[in-house]
Design a protein around this motif. Structure first.
Motif, short mmCIF file in Angstrom:
data_model
loop_
_atom_site.label_atom_id
_atom_site.label_comp_id
_atom_site.label_asym_id
_atom_site.label_seq_id
_atom_site.Cartn_x
_atom_site.Cartn_y
_atom_site.Cartn_z
N PRO A 15 -32.72 14.03 11.06
CA PRO A 15 -31.26 14.09 11.02
C PRO A 15 -30.65 13.80 12.39
O PRO A 15 -31.34 13.79 13.41
N SER B 5 -26.60 14.58 14.44
CA SER B 5 -25.30 15.21 14.28
C SER B 5 -24.23 14.19 13.96
O SER B 5 -24.22 13.08 14.51
N LYS C 171 -31.89 9.86 15.30
CA LYS C 171 -32.73 9.04 14.43
C LYS C 171 -33.43 7.93 15.21
O LYS C 171 -34.51 7.47 14.81
N ASN D 295 -24.18 19.49 9.61
CA ASN D 295 -23.49 18.35 9.00
C ASN D 295 -22.89 18.70 7.65
O ASN D 295 -21.77 18.29 7.32
N VAL D 296 -23.64 19.48 6.87
CA VAL D 296 -23.20 19.80 5.51
C VAL D 296 -22.15 20.91 5.50
O VAL D 296 -21.14 20.81 4.78
N THR E 75 -33.91 20.53 13.71
CA THR E 75 -33.60 19.55 12.67
C THR E 75 -32.92 20.21 11.46
O THR E 75 -31.97 19.67 10.89
N THR E 76 -33.41 21.38 11.08
CA THR E 76 -32.80 22.09 9.95
C THR E 76 -31.38 22.51 10.28
O THR E 76 -30.46 22.37 9.46
N SER F 53 -29.00 19.54 10.17
CA SER F 53 -28.70 19.18 8.77
C SER F 53 -27.68 20.12 8.17
O SER F 53 -26.73 19.70 7.50
#
Length: 210
Positions: free
Chosen positions: A195, A197, A189, A141-142, A134-135, A138
């Motif tokens: 999160p 992708s 989700k 994405n950023v 999950t990390t 995230s």
């Protein structure tokens, strides 16, 4: 930056008689002209004046020339390089980069190369961090997917970019290939994970319509 707009207006007043329009945003300066050779003769004087009052000079390594008249390409290149020895052959391509986006007949070939290189470097860092699924998603994405947002608002993702996206999402799961189908990673989700992708192809569609 404060004096950039008056300089643009002054340049347009000088160059409009020869059919040239000047466009500028921040430190990007673009010109569209009917006669590049006549325009360059005027520009040499303009840049000499700007340099004398601001101590700024033309960055020749970032100067780009796109010649649409292919049958006169060699003649125009020869005339320009004879007129200004600072110009180099690498300045002449079949596309130009303006405000981070490639424009021209050959733009579709090179449009995503820098983005792909940047994403590949980011992925190497994310894989070495090993922050968990999950990390990592995230951060992907950023730090990675976001690199496509600007160019993606003008051009659809290339085949090479989509191939990289598929391989990247699989590598970031750190599982057997492919434990997580790509479609699942886009809809995590629905499985109650925080999160999911970002899809590069789907994200570019609404950007084109705005």
């Amino acid at each position: 930056v404060l004096c950039f707009d008056p300089i643009l207006r002054w340049m347009n007043s000088l160059l409009s008689p020869v059919g040239t329009c000047v466009f500028g945003y921040c430190d990007d300066l673009g010109l569209v002209c009917k006669d590049l050779i006549r325009t360059w003769k005027i520009l040499q004087k303009v840049f000499a004046i700007v340099q004398s009052i601001s101590c700024l000079h033309l960055n020749v390594s970032k100067t780009q020339c796109l010649i649409f008249l292919r049958h006169n390409d060699a003649r125009i290149r020869s005339s320009l390089t004879s007129l200004d020895p600072l110009l180099v052959q690498s300045s002449f391509k079949d596309y130009v980069k303006y405000l981070g986006v490639l424009i021209g007949p050959g733009a579709h070939i090179a449009q995503w190369k820098e983005v792909i290189s940047g994403i590949a470097d980011t992925i190497s860092v994310l894989r070495s961090a090993d922050g968990g699924l999950t990390t990592t998603i995230s951060l992907y994405n950023v730090l990675a997917a976001s690199k496509c947002s600007w160019v993606g608002s003008f051009a659809p993702p290339s085949k090479d970019l989509l191939k990289l996206e598929y391989a990247t999402l699989q590598r970031l799961t750190h599982g057997p290939w492919p434990t997580f189908p790509k479609a699942m990673l886009y809809h995590l989700k629905t499985l109650s994970l925080p999160p999911q992708s970002h899809s590069l192809a789907l994200n570019s569609i609404p950007a084109h319509s705005t």
